[in-house]
Scaffold this motif. Structure first.
Motif, mmCIF file in Angstrom:
data_model
loop_
_atom_site.group_PDB
_atom_site.id
_atom_site.type_symbol
_atom_site.label_atom_id
_atom_site.label_comp_id
_atom_site.label_asym_id
_atom_site.label_seq_id
_atom_site.Cartn_x
_atom_site.Cartn_y
_atom_site.Cartn_z
ATOM 1 N N ASP A 1 4.640 21.000 -15.186
ATOM 2 C CA ASP A 1 3.795 20.915 -14.420
ATOM 3 C C ASP A 1 3.112 19.475 -14.020
ATOM 4 N N ARG A 2 3.407 18.894 -15.050
ATOM 5 C CA ARG A 2 3.026 17.228 -15.086
ATOM 6 C C ARG A 2 4.216 16.275 -15.287
ATOM 7 N N VAL A 3 4.538 15.838 -14.010
ATOM 8 C CA VAL A 3 5.876 15.120 -13.828
ATOM 9 C C VAL A 3 5.556 13.977 -12.879
ATOM 10 N N VAL A 4 5.874 12.748 -13.177
ATOM 11 C CA VAL A 4 6.176 11.596 -12.311
ATOM 12 C C VAL A 4 7.547 11.550 -11.997
ATOM 13 N N PHE A 5 7.707 11.778 -10.527
ATOM 14 C CA PHE A 5 9.143 11.728 -10.164
ATOM 15 C C PHE A 5 9.253 10.236 -9.652
ATOM 16 N N GLU A 6 10.228 9.217 -10.086
ATOM 17 C CA GLU A 6 10.238 7.959 -9.741
ATOM 18 C C GLU A 6 11.452 7.364 -9.379
ATOM 19 N N ALA A 7 11.537 6.611 -8.262
ATOM 20 C CA ALA A 7 12.799 6.071 -7.533
ATOM 21 C C ALA A 7 12.755 4.992 -7.145
ATOM 22 N N ASP A 8 13.735 3.926 -6.862
ATOM 23 C CA ASP A 8 13.573 2.653 -6.247
ATOM 24 C C ASP A 8 13.886 2.624 -4.703
ATOM 25 N N ASN A 9 14.029 3.872 -4.138
ATOM 26 C CA ASN A 9 14.228 3.804 -2.666
ATOM 27 C C ASN A 9 12.711 4.225 -1.969
ATOM 28 N N LEU A 10 12.222 3.041 -1.437
ATOM 29 C CA LEU A 10 10.981 3.296 -0.945
ATOM 30 C C LEU A 10 10.714 4.168 0.046
ATOM 31 N N GLY A 11 11.781 4.303 0.905
ATOM 32 C CA GLY A 11 11.673 5.263 2.257
ATOM 33 C C GLY A 11 11.941 6.655 1.687
ATOM 34 N N LEU A 12 12.531 6.822 0.682
ATOM 35 C CA LEU A 12 12.656 8.303 0.111
ATOM 36 C C LEU A 12 11.345 8.728 -0.349
ATOM 37 N N ILE A 13 10.646 7.789 -1.157
ATOM 38 C CA ILE A 13 9.314 7.998 -1.751
ATOM 39 C C ILE A 13 8.383 8.314 -0.989
ATOM 40 N N GLU B 1 5.023 12.356 2.378
ATOM 41 C CA GLU B 1 4.696 12.671 3.920
ATOM 42 C C GLU B 1 3.895 11.643 4.415
ATOM 43 N N GLN B 2 4.498 10.442 4.179
ATOM 44 C CA GLN B 2 4.102 9.097 4.886
ATOM 45 C C GLN B 2 4.789 8.798 6.054
ATOM 46 N N ARG B 3 6.089 9.247 5.903
ATOM 47 C CA ARG B 3 7.056 9.137 7.157
ATOM 48 C C ARG B 3 8.170 9.899 7.054
ATOM 49 N N GLU B 4 8.629 10.153 8.336
ATOM 50 C CA GLU B 4 9.634 11.106 8.271
ATOM 51 C C GLU B 4 11.224 10.281 8.598
ATOM 52 N N LYS B 5 12.199 10.579 7.995
ATOM 53 C CA LYS B 5 13.515 10.183 7.974
ATOM 54 C C LYS B 5 14.485 11.069 8.180
ATOM 55 N N GLY B 6 14.671 11.229 9.452
ATOM 56 C CA GLY B 6 15.894 12.476 9.960
ATOM 57 C C GLY B 6 17.278 12.769 9.187
ATOM 58 N N PRO C 1 0.858 -1.264 0.101
ATOM 59 C CA PRO C 1 0.027 0.073 -0.049
ATOM 60 C C PRO C 1 0.908 1.149 0.057
ATOM 61 N N ILE C 2 0.455 2.171 -1.095
ATOM 62 C CA ILE C 2 1.080 3.641 -0.919
ATOM 63 C C ILE C 2 0.104 4.623 -0.978
ATOM 64 N N SER C 3 0.105 5.158 0.008
ATOM 65 C CA SER C 3 -0.895 6.516 0.077
ATOM 66 C C SER C 3 -2.146 6.478 -0.625
ATOM 67 N N GLY C 4 -2.962 5.462 -0.287
ATOM 68 C CA GLY C 4 -4.484 5.570 -0.983
ATOM 69 C C GLY C 4 -4.273 4.506 -2.191
ATOM 70 N N ILE D 1 17.638 12.862 6.193
ATOM 71 C CA ILE D 1 17.339 13.457 4.775
ATOM 72 C C ILE D 1 16.108 14.426 5.008
ATOM 73 N N LEU D 2 15.867 14.805 6.247
ATOM 74 C CA LEU D 2 14.562 15.703 6.417
ATOM 75 C C LEU D 2 14.793 16.965 5.679
ATOM 76 N N ALA D 3 15.949 17.507 5.782
ATOM 77 C CA ALA D 3 15.982 19.139 5.155
ATOM 78 C C ALA D 3 15.768 18.862 3.748
ATOM 79 N N ILE D 4 16.330 17.748 3.289
ATOM 80 C CA ILE D 4 16.409 17.698 1.686
ATOM 81 C C ILE D 4 14.956 17.360 1.030
ATOM 82 N N VAL D 5 13.999 16.514 2.073
ATOM 83 C CA VAL D 5 12.689 16.091 1.607
ATOM 84 C C VAL D 5 11.819 17.570 1.669
ATOM 85 N N LYS D 6 12.241 18.417 2.853
ATOM 86 C CA LYS D 6 11.495 19.696 3.075
ATOM 87 C C LYS D 6 11.393 20.385 1.944
#
Length: 324
Positions: free
Chosen positions: A217-229, A234-239, A134-137, A241-246
């Motif tokens: 304005d219409r982009v799908v950003f895709e990566a293979d690191n689940l924690g990063l995505i 905003e499903q989880r916080e990872k200290g 499951p990923i966000s709905g 990389i918190l500043a980068i994610v913000k």
């Protein structure tokens, strides 16, 4: 275990070394129990782990302790597979930290050890199951092993980074493709990062900044690191990389149509190839106009395979089997 690990005590028994002291804390006897349970740097590791325990100093045999712990985890009503996997990767991380301290003089990092165990066990479980995640709905099929086209009118930006622990060398790249899978644009750069996760977050932020500056304005950003995505969504916080994610989340506020999507490594192969070439400094100048052969082959393979799969699905839907 069978005393196979090259701890100082075992090496002394084999007449390979003359002393048995721990190279990390200088305790007089480095056996397996000391390496994995009792060395002082491990206190925050075990207490900060999912198990939240403080190993009893009276434990003298690691195999006996490990057998009891595995038996306890196996009898849990749920989550036993995940916790057993996590325990294995945690022990593996401890051993790596011990070796880095012994042979490279690096100070063991409890936080990094815990993060490595979480990411490694998560990746292992993703690779060994075909259940739905499951990923966000919505749901992402863990069995999908290929690049897929973005929705009509969208671009897809795949990002990835490579990281070498020796010298903390890192490099990453991102590639934009259109809704047919054709190459549009990409970039790469050398990065200053303390971990693979940080490197992947940095290159994703670079891709986001590029899309923002070009008003995509219409982009799908895709990566293979689940924690990063998950962090970007905003499903989880990872200290770490918190500043980068913000920064990424802040940019998304102005581009509500942006999508952050997770894929398996096989679905991110083009970005993986670019990141590897960047890390090896093997990318020629003006590469976007003349793609390196390996990268061009990967992009073309993704495009053709995706078109064939979607054509097959459309054909199946337009020609349903006859009712029995």
């Amino acid at each position: 275990m069978h005393e196979a690990l090259p701890t100082k005590l075992n090496l002394r028994r084999r007449h390979c070394v003359s002393e048995t002291s721990c190279p990390i804390c200088e305790a007089p006897r480095e056996d397996a129990a000391h390496v994995f349970l009792h060395c002082p740097w491990l206190r925050p590791v075990w207490f900060g782990s999912f198990f939240q325990l403080a190993p009893d100093p009276s434990i003298l045999s690691l195999p006996i302790w490990l057998e009891a712990k595995l038996s306890q985890l196996s009898n849990l009503e749920s989550g036993s597979e995940q916790l057993i996997s996590y325990l294995g990767f945690l022990l593996w991380g401890v051993w790596k930290m011990r070796n880095n301290g012994t042979f490279r003089g690096e100070r063991p990092n409890p936080v990094l050890c815990l993060n490595l165990a979480v990411e490694a066990s998560k990746e292992f479980l993703l690779e060994t199951t075909t259940e739905f995640l499951p990923i966000s709905g919505g749901h992402v099929n863990r069995g999908i092993r290929h690049w897929t086209r973005p929705p009509l009118g969208f671009l897809k930006c795949n990002t990835d980074a490579g990281f070498l622990r020796v010298g903390n060398k890192a490099a990453g790249g991102y590639i934009f493709k259109d809704d047919k899978g054709c190459f549009v644009w990409g970039n790469h750069r050398q990065l200053h990062a303390a971990s693979a996760l940080a490197a992947e977050a940095l290159i994703l932020r670079e891709a986001v900044f590029a899309a923002m500056n070009l008003n995509m304005d219409r982009v799908v950003f895709e990566a293979d690191n689940l924690g990063l995505i998950e962090a970007c969504r905003e499903q989880r916080e990872k200290g770490e990389i918190l500043a980068i994610v913000k920064d990424i989340r802040k940019c998304k506020l102005d581009f509500p149509n942006w999508i952050f999507s997770w894929t398996r490594r096989e679905g991110n192969e083009c970005a993986h190839v670019l990141a590897r070439l960047a890390l090896c400094r093997s990318i020629p100048p003006h590469w976007c106009a003349h793609l390196p052969q390996e990268l061009s082959t990967t992009i073309n393979r993704d495009m053709v395979a995706s078109a064939m799969r979607e054509s097959g699905v459309a054909e199946e839907r337009s020609n349903p089997p006859d009712p029995p």
